[in-house]
Design an enzyme around this catalytic site. Sequence first.
Site, PDB file in Angstrom:
ATOM      1  CB  SER A   1      -0.622   4.092   4.007  1.00  0.00           C
ATOM      2  OG  SER A   1      -1.553   4.857   3.644  1.00  0.00           O
TER       3      SER A   1
ATOM      4  CG  HIS B   1      -1.764  -0.745   6.299  1.00  0.00           C
ATOM      5  ND1 HIS B   1      -1.076  -0.787   5.651  1.00  0.00           N
ATOM      6  CD2 HIS B   1      -3.041  -0.204   5.931  1.00  0.00           C
ATOM      7  CE1 HIS B   1      -1.435   0.793   4.870  1.00  0.00           C
ATOM      8  NE2 HIS B   1      -2.502   0.970   4.431  1.00  0.00           N
TER       9      HIS B   1
ATOM     10  CG  HIS C   1       2.995   7.898   1.139  1.00  0.00           C
ATOM     11  ND1 HIS C   1       3.841   8.200   0.164  1.00  0.00           N
ATOM     12  CD2 HIS C   1       1.415   7.754   1.227  1.00  0.00           C
ATOM     13  CE1 HIS C   1       3.218   8.797  -0.635  1.00  0.00           C
ATOM     14  NE2 HIS C   1       1.493   8.545  -0.222  1.00  0.00           N
TER      15      HIS C   1
ATOM     16  CB  CYS D   1      -0.930   0.138   1.083  1.00  0.00           C
ATOM     17  SG  CYS D   1      -2.247   1.033   1.478  1.00  0.00           S
TER      18      CYS D   1
ATOM     19  CB  CYS E   1      -6.066  -0.558   3.354  1.00  0.00           C
ATOM     20  SG  CYS E   1      -5.676   1.269   3.690  1.00  0.00           S
TER      21      CYS E   1
END
Length: 381
Positions: A49, A71, A52, A47, A178
């Site tokens: 996220s 996640h 990042h 993902c 997610c």
Amino acid sequence: MDTAGKPITCKAAVLWEFNKPLSFETIEVAPPKAGEVRIKVVANSTCHSDLHVIDGALWEKRMQCPLILGHEGAGIVESVGEGVTEVQAGDHVIPLWNPQCRECENCKSNKTNVCSKLRDTQNAGLMPDKTTRFTCNGKTVYHFMGCSTFSEYTVVSDLSICKINPEAPLDKVCVIGCGISTGYGAAINSAKVTEGSSCAVFGLGAVGLSAVMGCKAAGAKTIIAIDINPDKAEIAKKLGATDFMNPKDLGQIPIEGVILQQTGGRGIDFTFECIGNAATMKSAFYSCHNAWGVCTIVGVTPPTQELSIITLAIVAGRKLQGSVFGGYKGKDDVPKLVEQYMNKELNIDDFISQNIKLEEVNEAFDTMRQGKLARSVVKFE
């Protein structure tokens, strides 16, 4: 061999330092304490996220290394701690980075899906008792978003897990953890897209493409998919987009200017920002219908980034709102999304670009940086 109550040694991808590749280590995962669940992770998808964090763009000041990312996972309960009643060993589950305690003011309200119970410890990379369950070479390793699924085994709070249909393929439904829920729910739950409306989705990663899919499911008549990568046009249209725009093809005219021109100056009913960039958020907002447009911010920016807009643009009737986890309450709603997939009402397969081994995850993140792939799924052996 019965592993309940004993430490487990396994493989994990560890981030030792921001702006460095993940390192593949042998770690020790402690048994779950009271109110906790240990999971054998079967699959985990990549993902933005996670990326990042690796690149130091998010949460660097409040997170601690080393930590285990991940996640968007799915797995099987290995053992449970004292007091856990909702799941037991052998259950198929999806960890929830957005927990649901059903007891806090937020969980009891139908106005939000953001549980307040674990926020402080989860943001600090800790379990509710302010410790961790991971060690590597004798060093403490921190958790990420209450999940840490880039590990063969992980421990989560029983507030951060939901039981799902055991027939569901875990290497598919992990993406519901997610990406798909965040974008799809932003359209269905947060914006409440209406039948016959017009929509524009800025950014066509997995979240943006899911928002496109949600707009179609809600019955939108016009769905404009926007991305600087022309290769995203085909998949966006497959998932429901009626039009595709590449801002790079518009010359000096901003994307919101083109949209306003095409709509006689009125704008779009519903817009979605799925990138996490303040400039794109402004474009999405100003692309809204000038009297009733709703702009939903889904993308996550660095914590210090601010958004500046002209106040009169709001007074006329435009609305600016955020959306977390697509407005879904995890324990209640994620199992329903799994059932939608099982009933062929929710497309997941087209979001998965490739299956990889854990040791290939750095390369998968490299392709994500280049905008080439939506989701790569790590399948643990």
